[in-house]
Design a protein around this motif. Structure first.
Motif, mmCIF file in Angstrom:
data_model
loop_
_atom_site.group_PDB
_atom_site.id
_atom_site.type_symbol
_atom_site.label_atom_id
_atom_site.label_comp_id
_atom_site.label_asym_id
_atom_site.label_seq_id
_atom_site.Cartn_x
_atom_site.Cartn_y
_atom_site.Cartn_z
ATOM 1 N N UNK A 249 11.009 -23.656 -18.308
ATOM 2 C CA UNK A 249 10.864 -22.855 -17.091
ATOM 3 C C UNK A 249 10.999 -23.736 -15.852
ATOM 4 N N UNK A 250 10.352 -24.904 -15.861
ATOM 5 C CA UNK A 250 10.446 -25.805 -14.715
ATOM 6 C C UNK A 250 11.863 -26.272 -14.464
ATOM 7 N N UNK A 254 14.015 -25.078 -11.168
ATOM 8 C CA UNK A 254 14.466 -26.127 -10.247
ATOM 9 C C UNK A 254 15.977 -26.089 -10.064
ATOM 10 N N UNK A 255 16.689 -25.854 -11.149
ATOM 11 C CA UNK A 255 18.153 -25.906 -11.090
ATOM 12 C C UNK A 255 18.767 -24.641 -10.493
ATOM 13 N N UNK A 256 18.235 -23.466 -10.868
ATOM 14 C CA UNK A 256 18.892 -22.213 -10.472
ATOM 15 C C UNK A 256 17.972 -21.226 -9.746
ATOM 16 N N UNK A 260 16.476 -17.046 -12.198
ATOM 17 C CA UNK A 260 17.066 -17.401 -13.496
ATOM 18 C C UNK A 260 16.023 -17.489 -14.602
ATOM 19 N N UNK A 261 14.734 -17.501 -14.232
ATOM 20 C CA UNK A 261 13.685 -17.643 -15.249
ATOM 21 C C UNK A 261 13.583 -16.375 -16.092
#
Length: 286
Positions: A249-250, A254-256, A260-261
């Motif tokens: 999840x982290x 962070x990336x998207x 996106x989660x």
């Protein structure tokens, strides 16, 4: 870790088959109850400090150890098993358990559930603060309520199992509910009150899974003697999921971004739903 992995086997030892669904439902509450209490205790941190909090937990654990020593039944010693034979017997038991289809399905199923539950509750305070503008104290309280809601599903599983409902049905219902709610909680267009209500639903209905998984692992063990091994394998799936959940999840958030989660958690729990359908096709447990 030793307590968490050994406790389901002790529950099996200390209960009758008729009482086991309720006992597993109660045991399944340990994680949501503990998380809720920890979050509610957060306001005490400025007074106690983290050292004081850890010392208080150490006292509680010492009391729990004393109760376990005084009240829990002793496990029967394996007959005719010398020290030299113990490692070979353990490997044989593990291989026999892994060869059974039930434990092989249930351990990854619990892994998927743990990824989703820890992924939601572990990051919910951050989501509430960053996306919904809630103060840290309020975010902690709201997250505690979401964590505690999981106990509803754990306890609701007991009457279902006692009435003869196959474990795969509540597992599938819980997995599909998690998938549907996870897909909406993290959408930017979802109003904050609705997202929070969905988080409560995610946790409450998702709580059906742990109690049903414990009961199914005990039922699908290759032999009654291997029930503790099957339960230990199940708990390994859970603990691996608890490690992977925050990392996944982290990384994705962070990336998207948070949006996106939802698809991530939905995809993980739909894997659990597929495994539940595969569990349905297994022969009924003896």
């Amino acid at each position: 870790m030793l307590v968490i992995i050994a406790a389901p086997a002790l529950v099996t030892l200390a209960t009758t088959p008729a009482d086991r669904p309720l006992a597993f439902g109660l045991w399944g509450c340990f994680m949501p109850f503990g998380m809720a209490v920890a979050m509610l205790a957060a306001p005490l941190l400025p007074t106690l400090g983290w050292r004081g909090l850890w010392l208080a937990m150490a006292v509680l654990l010492a009391l729990a150890a004393l109760l376990a020593w005084r009240r829990l039944p002793a496990a029967p010693a394996p007959a005719g098993l010398g020290l030299g034979a113990a490692p070979a017997r353990l490997l044989h038991d593990l291989a026999h358990t892994l060869a059974a289809p039930g434990p092989r399905l249930l351990a990854p199923l619990f892994l998927c559930y743990s990824v989703c539950y820890i992924g939601l509750t572990g990051f919910l305070p951050t989501l509430l603060i960053e996306r919904m503008g809630i103060a840290p104290g309020g975010a902690g309280l709201l997250t505690a309520l979401v964590a505690a809601a999981n106990m509803i599903g754990n306890l609701a599983a007991s009457p279902l199992l006692r009435r003869g409902v196959p474990a795969w049905r509540p597992i599938l219902a819980g997995a599909l509910t998690i998938a549907a709610t996870a897909g909406l909680i993290y959408l930017p267009a979802t109003p904050a009150p609705v997202a929070y209500a969905l988080a409560l639903l995610f946790s409450a209905v998702g709580g059906l899974l742990p109690a049903c998984l414990f009961a199914a692992a005990a039922a699908h063990a290759p032999t009654p003697r291997l029930v503790p091994v099957a339960l230990g394998l199940l708990m390994q799936g859970s603990t691996i999921g608890q490690v992977l959940g925050p990392v996944l999840v982290g990384t994705v958030a962070t990336a998207w971004g948070w949006s996106a989660v939802g698809p991530l958690l939905a995809g993980v729990i739909l894997t659990a739903a597929a495994l539940a359908l595969a569990l349905r096709r297994l022969p009924p447990p003896a």
